[in-house]
Design a protein around this motif. Structure first.
Motif, PDB file in Angstrom:
ATOM      1  N   THR A   1      19.663 -13.940   2.651  1.00  0.00           N
ATOM      2  CA  THR A   1      21.043 -14.020   2.333  1.00  0.00           C
ATOM      3  C   THR A   1      21.685 -12.902   2.193  1.00  0.00           C
ATOM      4  OG1 THR A   1      20.434 -16.058   0.674  1.00  0.00           O
ATOM      5  CG2 THR A   1      22.717 -15.092   0.665  1.00  0.00           C
ATOM      6  N   THR A   2      22.734 -12.499   3.204  1.00  0.00           N
ATOM      7  CA  THR A   2      23.594 -11.475   3.317  1.00  0.00           C
ATOM      8  C   THR A   2      24.713 -11.212   2.660  1.00  0.00           C
ATOM      9  OG1 THR A   2      24.606 -12.079   5.123  1.00  0.00           O
ATOM     10  CG2 THR A   2      22.619 -10.923   5.810  1.00  0.00           C
ATOM     11  N   LEU A   3      25.167 -10.155   2.173  1.00  0.00           N
ATOM     12  CA  LEU A   3      26.228 -10.042   1.053  1.00  0.00           C
ATOM     13  C   LEU A   3      27.822  -9.868   1.896  1.00  0.00           C
ATOM     14  CD1 LEU A   3      26.193  -9.129  -1.976  1.00  0.00           C
ATOM     15  CD2 LEU A   3      26.878  -6.873  -1.280  1.00  0.00           C
ATOM     16  N   LEU A   4      28.651 -10.841   1.445  1.00  0.00           N
ATOM     17  CA  LEU A   4      30.011 -10.896   2.079  1.00  0.00           C
ATOM     18  C   LEU A   4      30.763  -9.735   1.043  1.00  0.00           C
ATOM     19  CD1 LEU A   4      30.686 -14.472   2.423  1.00  0.00           C
ATOM     20  CD2 LEU A   4      30.145 -13.098   4.184  1.00  0.00           C
ATOM     21  N   ASP A   5      30.393  -8.588   1.444  1.00  0.00           N
ATOM     22  CA  ASP A   5      30.980  -7.532   0.521  1.00  0.00           C
ATOM     23  C   ASP A   5      32.419  -7.415   0.509  1.00  0.00           C
ATOM     24  OD1 ASP A   5      31.383  -5.077  -0.516  1.00  0.00           O
ATOM     25  OD2 ASP A   5      30.221  -3.796   0.735  1.00  0.00           O
TER      26      ASP A   5
ATOM     27  N   ARG B   1      31.905 -37.820  -5.963  1.00  0.00           N
ATOM     28  CA  ARG B   1      30.675 -38.634  -6.087  1.00  0.00           C
ATOM     29  C   ARG B   1      29.780 -37.744  -5.607  1.00  0.00           C
ATOM     30  NH1 ARG B   1      32.376 -44.056  -4.403  1.00  0.00           N
ATOM     31  NH2 ARG B   1      33.879 -44.629  -6.219  1.00  0.00           N
ATOM     32  N   ASP B   2      28.621 -37.597  -6.069  1.00  0.00           N
ATOM     33  CA  ASP B   2      27.240 -37.064  -5.301  1.00  0.00           C
ATOM     34  C   ASP B   2      27.678 -35.664  -4.708  1.00  0.00           C
ATOM     35  OD1 ASP B   2      24.841 -36.334  -4.570  1.00  0.00           O
ATOM     36  OD2 ASP B   2      24.642 -38.237  -3.201  1.00  0.00           O
ATOM     37  N   LEU B   3      28.348 -34.814  -5.502  1.00  0.00           N
ATOM     38  CA  LEU B   3      28.755 -33.530  -5.131  1.00  0.00           C
ATOM     39  C   LEU B   3      27.390 -32.669  -4.248  1.00  0.00           C
ATOM     40  CD1 LEU B   3      31.272 -31.514  -5.127  1.00  0.00           C
ATOM     41  CD2 LEU B   3      30.110 -30.610  -7.159  1.00  0.00           C
ATOM     42  N   PRO B   4      26.487 -32.723  -4.733  1.00  0.00           N
ATOM     43  CA  PRO B   4      25.297 -31.944  -3.834  1.00  0.00           C
ATOM     44  C   PRO B   4      25.274 -32.543  -2.450  1.00  0.00           C
ATOM     45  CG  PRO B   4      24.453 -32.435  -5.934  1.00  0.00           C
ATOM     46  CD  PRO B   4      25.831 -33.170  -5.967  1.00  0.00           C
ATOM     47  N   ALA B   5      25.221 -33.909  -2.144  1.00  0.00           N
ATOM     48  CA  ALA B   5      25.141 -34.364  -0.955  1.00  0.00           C
ATOM     49  C   ALA B   5      26.399 -33.995  -0.091  1.00  0.00           C
ATOM     50  CB  ALA B   5      25.217 -35.742  -1.096  1.00  0.00           C
TER      51      ALA B   5
ATOM     52  N   PHE C   1      27.418 -22.996 -11.523  1.00  0.00           N
ATOM     53  CA  PHE C   1      27.390 -24.340 -11.259  1.00  0.00           C
ATOM     54  C   PHE C   1      26.511 -24.810 -10.112  1.00  0.00           C
ATOM     55  CE2 PHE C   1      28.935 -28.320  -9.812  1.00  0.00           C
ATOM     56  CZ  PHE C   1      28.983 -29.103 -10.838  1.00  0.00           C
ATOM     57  N   PHE C   2      26.933 -24.034  -8.830  1.00  0.00           N
ATOM     58  CA  PHE C   2      26.336 -24.284  -7.657  1.00  0.00           C
ATOM     59  C   PHE C   2      24.874 -23.777  -7.320  1.00  0.00           C
ATOM     60  CE2 PHE C   2      30.910 -25.099  -7.085  1.00  0.00           C
ATOM     61  CZ  PHE C   2      30.613 -26.464  -6.545  1.00  0.00           C
ATOM     62  N   GLY C   3      23.994 -24.508  -7.189  1.00  0.00           N
ATOM     63  CA  GLY C   3      22.678 -23.902  -7.162  1.00  0.00           C
ATOM     64  C   GLY C   3      22.094 -24.219  -5.576  1.00  0.00           C
ATOM     65  N   GLY C   4      20.715 -23.859  -5.521  1.00  0.00           N
ATOM     66  CA  GLY C   4      20.190 -24.214  -4.170  1.00  0.00           C
ATOM     67  C   GLY C   4      20.272 -25.578  -3.589  1.00  0.00           C
ATOM     68  N   GLU C   5      20.306 -26.629  -4.613  1.00  0.00           N
ATOM     69  CA  GLU C   5      20.208 -27.943  -4.070  1.00  0.00           C
ATOM     70  C   GLU C   5      21.899 -28.341  -3.429  1.00  0.00           C
ATOM     71  OE1 GLU C   5      20.673 -26.825  -7.113  1.00  0.00           O
ATOM     72  OE2 GLU C   5      21.823 -28.054  -8.579  1.00  0.00           O
ATOM     73  N   HIS C   6      22.822 -27.417  -3.743  1.00  0.00           N
ATOM     74  CA  HIS C   6      24.170 -27.623  -3.172  1.00  0.00           C
ATOM     75  C   HIS C   6      24.378 -27.115  -1.770  1.00  0.00           C
ATOM     76  CE1 HIS C   6      25.038 -28.172  -7.575  1.00  0.00           C
ATOM     77  NE2 HIS C   6      25.642 -29.024  -7.176  1.00  0.00           N
TER      78      HIS C   6
ATOM     79  N   GLY D   1      20.991 -16.495  -7.769  1.00  0.00           N
ATOM     80  CA  GLY D   1      19.391 -16.458  -7.809  1.00  0.00           C
ATOM     81  C   GLY D   1      19.029 -17.814  -6.862  1.00  0.00           C
ATOM     82  N   SER D   2      19.712 -18.986  -7.550  1.00  0.00           N
ATOM     83  CA  SER D   2      19.182 -19.993  -6.832  1.00  0.00           C
ATOM     84  C   SER D   2      19.550 -20.545  -5.361  1.00  0.00           C
ATOM     85  CB  SER D   2      19.706 -21.234  -7.688  1.00  0.00           C
ATOM     86  OG  SER D   2      19.763 -22.485  -7.109  1.00  0.00           O
ATOM     87  N   VAL D   3      20.476 -19.830  -4.903  1.00  0.00           N
ATOM     88  CA  VAL D   3      20.824 -19.852  -3.512  1.00  0.00           C
ATOM     89  C   VAL D   3      20.487 -18.837  -2.634  1.00  0.00           C
ATOM     90  CG1 VAL D   3      23.127 -21.070  -4.302  1.00  0.00           C
ATOM     91  CG2 VAL D   3      23.135 -18.801  -3.429  1.00  0.00           C
ATOM     92  N   GLN D   4      19.642 -17.665  -3.375  1.00  0.00           N
ATOM     93  CA  GLN D   4      19.156 -16.649  -2.320  1.00  0.00           C
ATOM     94  C   GLN D   4      18.183 -17.146  -1.450  1.00  0.00           C
ATOM     95  OE1 GLN D   4      20.094 -13.614  -2.945  1.00  0.00           O
ATOM     96  NE2 GLN D   4      19.008 -12.824  -1.267  1.00  0.00           N
ATOM     97  N   GLY D   5      17.969 -16.938  -0.295  1.00  0.00           N
ATOM     98  CA  GLY D   5      17.041 -17.298   0.713  1.00  0.00           C
ATOM     99  C   GLY D   5      17.522 -18.477   1.385  1.00  0.00           C
ATOM    100  N   ILE D   6      18.497 -19.326   0.696  1.00  0.00           N
ATOM    101  CA  ILE D   6      18.844 -20.477   1.391  1.00  0.00           C
ATOM    102  C   ILE D   6      20.159 -20.406   2.233  1.00  0.00           C
ATOM    103  CG2 ILE D   6      19.748 -22.982   0.886  1.00  0.00           C
ATOM    104  CD1 ILE D   6      17.869 -22.866  -1.648  1.00  0.00           C
ATOM    105  N   ALA D   7      21.294 -19.705   1.244  1.00  0.00           N
ATOM    106  CA  ALA D   7      22.652 -19.605   2.016  1.00  0.00           C
ATOM    107  C   ALA D   7      22.408 -18.380   3.114  1.00  0.00           C
ATOM    108  CB  ALA D   7      23.541 -19.005   0.940  1.00  0.00           C
ATOM    109  N   GLY D   8      23.136 -18.444   4.111  1.00  0.00           N
ATOM    110  CA  GLY D   8      22.886 -17.329   4.910  1.00  0.00           C
ATOM    111  C   GLY D   8      23.759 -16.265   4.574  1.00  0.00           C
ATOM    112  N   ALA D   9      24.989 -16.403   3.891  1.00  0.00           N
ATOM    113  CA  ALA D   9      25.569 -15.289   3.025  1.00  0.00           C
ATOM    114  C   ALA D   9      26.433 -15.770   2.035  1.00  0.00           C
ATOM    115  CB  ALA D   9      26.652 -14.571   4.157  1.00  0.00           C
TER     116      ALA D   9
END
Ligand code: NAP
Length: 284
Positions: free
Chosen positions: A2-6, A192-196, A213-218, A245-253
């Protein structure tokens, strides 16, 4: 990875543009001036006004702090804004919130001419933005776009999901993304079903004001995530809407909090002020 949007880096680049514009304006005899109207005892609001004053001062922009005190009423605020609206030496006007109880904010911001509405808060600015007419967008919404553009995030045809539908962030960000040919979905507390829904996003803008609030599942693998949230968590620490921490490695940035949208927002307020002083509106 996951890169940083600085945001700090992007803000520094914006401030270079501001400095060049201020120099050109001053050479023509115009000193860009921003009025910040306050009517609150709120410490955070006073701190924010002070930080704008500081950043503007460094950029060579004159700041007129109009502090009417926490007891100011509608009439006093209206008179102050009308005076600033008519003052040719004032190019940008910000009305700081919160306002005293009972004050009608919508009526007040409607008194800010759209050419001086550098934080894009008036209904006229919002309507012009929606109509594709030249107007200032709320600086936070514009900061989201600036961050995406600075990192060359492709928007045309992209699936964008904006979580939050406030007039200062969610709705204007959605308009700006739509204007760039993204396919935009706006979510809110009744979605309804925000993660989806958020997992559909190539670009996810999180602006709900709920710490972590938003984690890897989102998040769809590789998605670009912009975190607008700046809410104190249970320990009082200013925290984003995304659990980094939860989105690390999932989000591209991912944009960090702090150091993401926030610094770009302040820099864009200054840029908007110099644009107003030069009679240039975004989209013109
Ligand atoms: P707001 O006016 O409180 O709006 C929050 C939005 O999030 C509402 O549309 C709400 O839905 C939605 N929402 C709340 N809980 C939700 C949930 N569980 N699931 C889905 N949606 C939910 O807040 P705001 O003024 O837009 O600010 C949002 C965040 O951005 C805050 O943390 C604020 O501090 C931050 N902010 C940062 C900057 C900056 O420069 N970095 C500037 C402005 C704001 P409903 O409409 O259904 O209630």
């Amino acid at each position: 990875m996951t890169t940083l949007l600085d945001g700090k880096k992007v803000a520094a680049e914006v401030r270079i543009r501001v400095a060049a514009d201020v120099a050109a304006l001053r050479e023509r005899g115009t000193v860009p001036a921003l009025a910040v109207v306050l009517a609150t005892g709120d410490e955070a609001a006073a701190w924010y006004a002070g930080s704008i004053e500081n950043a503007a001062g460094k950029a060579g922009i004159l700041v007129r702090l109009v502090d009417l005190g926490a007891d100011a009423d509608q009439a006093a605020l209206g008179r102050a804004l009308a005076g600033l609206a008519a003052d040719r030496a004032v190019h940008g006007i910000i009305l700081q919130t919160p306002l005293p109880a009972g004050v009608d904010r919508d009526a007040l911001v409607s008194a800010i001419p759209f050419v001086k509405d550098v934080d894009g808060v008036s209904p006229l600015s919002a309507g012009r933005l929606m109509s594709g007419l030249p107007a200032f967008a709320p600086a936070t919404a514009a900061a989201v776009m600036e961050l995406l553009d600075a990192h060359d995030v492709p928007l045309r045809g992209a699936r964008a999901v904006v979580a939050g539908r406030s007039m200062v962030v969610g709705k204007p960000v959605a308009q700006l993304l739509l204007a760039r040919d993204a396919t935009v979905t706006i979510c809110h507390s009744r979605t309804r079903d925000l993660p989806a829904v958020t997992r559909e996003a190539d670009v996810l803008v999180a602006a709900i004001g709920r710490p972590r609030f938003f984690g890897g599942e989102h998040v769809k693998p590789g998605a670009i995530v912009v975190d607008v949230g700046t809410t104190p968590d249970e320990t009082g620490k200013i925290t984003g809407d995304v659990d980094a921490g939860s989105v690390q490695g999932i989000a591209g940035a991912l944009s960090p909090v702090p150091g993401g949208v926030g610094p770009v927002t302040t820099a864009l307020l200054l840029l908007n002020t110099v644009q107003a002083a030069g009679r240039r509106l975004p989209g013109a």
